[in-house]
Design an enzyme around this catalytic site. Sequence first.
Site, PDB file in Angstrom:
ATOM      1  CB  SER A 101      44.336  43.721  43.491  1.00 26.72           C
ATOM      2  OG  SER A 101      43.808  45.012  43.680  1.00 26.72           O
TER       3      SER A 101
ATOM      4  CG  ASP B 266      39.303  43.573  50.179  1.00 30.19           C
ATOM      5  OD1 ASP B 266      38.888  44.523  49.474  1.00 30.19           O
ATOM      6  OD2 ASP B 266      40.308  42.902  49.873  1.00 30.19           O
TER       7      ASP B 266
ATOM      8  CG  HIS C  32      39.886  44.185  46.140  1.00 30.71           C
ATOM      9  ND1 HIS C  32      40.723  44.049  47.224  1.00 30.71           N
ATOM     10  CD2 HIS C  32      40.648  44.608  45.118  1.00 30.71           C
ATOM     11  CE1 HIS C  32      41.964  44.382  46.863  1.00 30.71           C
ATOM     12  NE2 HIS C  32      41.944  44.717  45.588  1.00 30.71           N
TER      13      HIS C  32
END
Length: 365
Positions: A33, A330, A333
Amino acid sequence: MALALAILLVFSLLRATTADTNASSASFVFGDSLVDAGNNNYLSTLSKADIPPNGIDFTASGGQPTGRYTNGRTIADIVGEELGQVNYAQPFLAPNTTGRVILNGVNYASGGGGILNSTGQIFINRIGMDIQVDYFNITRQEMERILGEPKAKAFLMKNAIFSITIGSNDFLNNYLFPFLSVGERISQSPNTFVDDLINNLRGQLIRLYSLDARKFVVGNVGPIGCIPYQRSINKLKESECVSLPNELARLYNARLRDLLAELNHNLPRAKFCLADVYDLVLELITNYQTYGFKTSSSPCCGNGGRFAGIIPCGPTSSMCEDRSKHVFWDPYHPSEAANVIIAKYLVDGDNKYISPINLRQLKDL
Ligand SMILES: *[C@@H]1O[C@H](CO)[C@@H](O)[C@H](O)[C@H]1NC(C)=O
Ligand SMILES: *[C@@H]1O[C@H](CO)[C@@H](O)[C@H](O)[C@H]1NC(C)=O
Ligand SMILES: *[C@@H]1O[C@H](CO)[C@@H](O)[C@H](O)[C@H]1NC(C)=O
Ligand SMILES: *[C@@H]1O[C@H](CO)[C@@H](O)[C@H](O)[C@H]1NC(C)=O
């Protein structure tokens, strides 16, 4: 007449060749991600970032979510820009990533993915590294159809940069959650588990080499004990980190360094660069004020409330005032502002964070 036509044909062929092969560089992006550019939008998975406010600062989409797990560009996007690439590497699973688009690079990364096939099972669906390499093999065959075999080979060896950003999920969503994973992991020692990771990654990198990849940059695992998610579930104070995840990351990172040295030694004409994501992110977390941030412990999205740092970023999350003042977007990340700093170190920095050469030097090899 026939001659004129023939000459014209030769000219346009020559032009096509130049345009194809002097494309300054193209990125082929593998990972999780941290660098997914939208592949998970096409999967039935619990790991998704195609909801606002993700992407709110991504200019190319006008602030609409793209599937990137951050507010703007990922490290891979910014590195591509810095190296003068024509466009961001497009998600492999997007239906319009076909034809000449692939000559600008392709992104195979998938949120929740890891080095091991079993990693990320908790998300139901994700593309692990073995499958990402299978997908690149498909891209390469398409490239051969477009350019012909010799030119495709030359293009990949000279103009293509292969970046691999993977491993965090193997710890966070596999080893550290043994009860959710395949039974055998429970009894594995950290050393045996890391052996397993390194052996799998070696095989994956050698497969890419056998498909004509020559210029590699491999990121190590960041300080996963310091991300807001860990601080939140472990109720830590501002400057504290959880030690076990960081110890595992350092154990893996030392072995990764050896692996890349081994491959640089054994694979003719290949160059593997190590991106020290661990030290870079730790530097930002520790000295955040030096870089103009206001906090490195609280994420921008989902920053208030008791469960801040656990619930993923979405429309109902609270949002910070100034997105450029947070190291983390977040719970997991980095923000675009942090990604910009990291990417610039990797492209033009010295061997403190990127070795043996930086990415601009890698591109110009
Ligand atoms: C190829 O190089 C020429 C001359 O430097 C340049 O004008 C052209 O834009 C380049 N093409 C691509 C696709 O980068
Ligand atoms: C593919 O389609 C998406 C969605 O419409 C668009 O955002 C993207 O720019 C397209 N990609 C290319 C390479 O044209
Ligand atoms: C992971 O899955 C791929 C594709 O199904 C397979 O080729 C590979 O052997 C598997 N790796 C391991 C270590 O099981
Ligand atoms: C790539 O695909 C071809 C055709 O399916 C297959 O023969 C070859 O073994 C694959 N190569 C790698 C490295 O996976």
